[in-house]
Structure formats: C-alpha cells, structure tokens
Design an enzyme around this catalytic site. Structure first.
Site, short mmCIF file in Angstrom:
data_model
loop_
_atom_site.label_atom_id
_atom_site.label_comp_id
_atom_site.label_asym_id
_atom_site.label_seq_id
_atom_site.Cartn_x
_atom_site.Cartn_y
_atom_site.Cartn_z
N HIS A 44 0.84 -1.19 0.00
CA HIS A 44 0.00 0.00 0.00
C HIS A 44 0.88 1.24 0.00
O HIS A 44 1.96 1.24 0.58
CB HIS A 44 -0.87 -0.03 1.27
CG HIS A 44 -1.95 0.98 1.30
ND1 HIS A 44 -3.01 0.98 0.42
CD2 HIS A 44 -2.17 2.03 2.13
CE1 HIS A 44 -3.83 1.98 0.72
NE2 HIS A 44 -3.34 2.64 1.74
N ASN A 59 -3.67 8.64 4.30
CA ASN A 59 -4.12 7.45 3.61
C ASN A 59 -5.26 7.83 2.68
O ASN A 59 -5.91 8.85 2.87
CB ASN A 59 -4.57 6.39 4.62
CG ASN A 59 -4.61 5.00 4.05
OD1 ASN A 59 -4.46 4.81 2.85
ND2 ASN A 59 -4.80 4.02 4.90
#
Length: 186
Positions: free
Chosen positions: A129, A145
């Site tokens: 990620h 994020n």
C-alpha cells in the site's frame, strides 16, 4: 479497505501538492490518465510512466467510469522527475519533507482497523500500500491514507519514530516529485 492500485492516490496527491521552482502551486493532474495508461501495480512502474510521459492536467483528460484507452497524447501536460530516497532514515525523510510530501510503501494490512493514536512496533515486511508522508514531529510520522476521513484520525495515521537508525516503519525507500518544466507544458 482496498489495497489494490493503492500507489495511485498518494502519487497523484503528491503531484498536486508539489510546487515549481518559484513556488507556484501546480494544477490538478489526471488520476484517470494513470488508470488508463500506466502499469499501476507498483510504485516504481507508476513513477517511471510519469517521468517518460508527463502528467495531464485534469480538465484535459477527463475521467471515465472504468479503465479506457490511453489518451495521454492529446492533453496538456507537466513534466515531473521523481527523487528516490533509498536506505530511508529519519533525517533523509525530514529533509525530503521540507521540499514536498513523500510517497511511502508500507504494509497496511495491520492498519486496516486503526482508529487513532501513535502506532508503535509497525514493522511488517512486504509493502502492499502507498501512503503520503505529510509531516513529522520528534515522536512520530504523520501519513495520509486514501481510505477517507472515516478511517484513522480523519484519514491520517501517526507512526512512532525509532531513532537515528530507524528502518522499521518504512520499506527503506520513498519518493517525491519535482516539476521538471515549471512554466512550460510538455
């Protein structure tokens, strides 16, 4: 929370937050261009595509509901160069943050249920990620994020620092964009 194609959002966010050599903010760039044209499975392949092809200004490469044919030849673009920070340590990251936010590869699987506080001992291997390193303090790193404001601390996570020899939190490399043609479209 989805981990696939997760490098696109922090890269586009970093590009849109970057400034040229005289301090001008750049226009929004097209996420759709990367979806249509780039190999989106790794941070390195996305940055290589952008360095070779430039990034279209968002309103000249319109979004579609799904992946479509690549049209990066018919839009207004800016050129970017990426600066890789290898063997990441705290000082290198702090220095890079003075220029631009830094895209980092992390293993986000243990962070899916994060709801707040400073995460300590986040050292899993195998990054899956991308997150955007936005700030640091003497105690922690603050990363943005792409999972929305209902995750973590309004879309952010704080990861504890480890000291001058820290390599645990991140996967030993980060990348930040620099505009190569600040006043000219490519």
């Amino acid at each position: 929370r989805q981990l696939t194609n997760s490098f696109l959002y922090p890269i586009v966010d970093a590009l849109q937050r970057s400034v040229d050599s005289v301090g001008r903010q750049m226009p929004n760039v097209s996420l759709q261009q990367l979806i249509d044209c780039a190999d989106i499975h790794s941070l390195q392949s996305v940055t290589q595509y952008i360095e070779r092809n430039g990034m279209c200004i968002e309103d000249t490469y319109m979004p579609t509901p799904s992946r479509g044919p690549c049209k990066d030849y018919s839009c207004k673009k800016f050129g970017y160069d990426f600066h890789w920070i290898s063997a990441v340590g705290e000082q290198q990251l702090s220095d890079a943050l003075e220029l631009n936010p830094v895209v980092m590869a992390v293993n986000a699987t243990p962070l899916v249920s994060y709801s707040g506080g400073i995460v300590v001992d986040h050292c899993p291997p195998n990054p899956n990620h991308g997150m955007l390193l936005m700030a640091d303090t003497k105690d922690y790193w603050k990363l943005k994020n792409a999972w929305g404001e209902d995750w973590g601390e309004k879309g952010y996570v704080r990861l504890a620092k480890r000291g001058p020899d820290s390599e645990c939190v991140f996967v030993r490399q980060g990348v930040y964009p620099m505009i190569t043609l600040p006043s000219t479209l490519v």
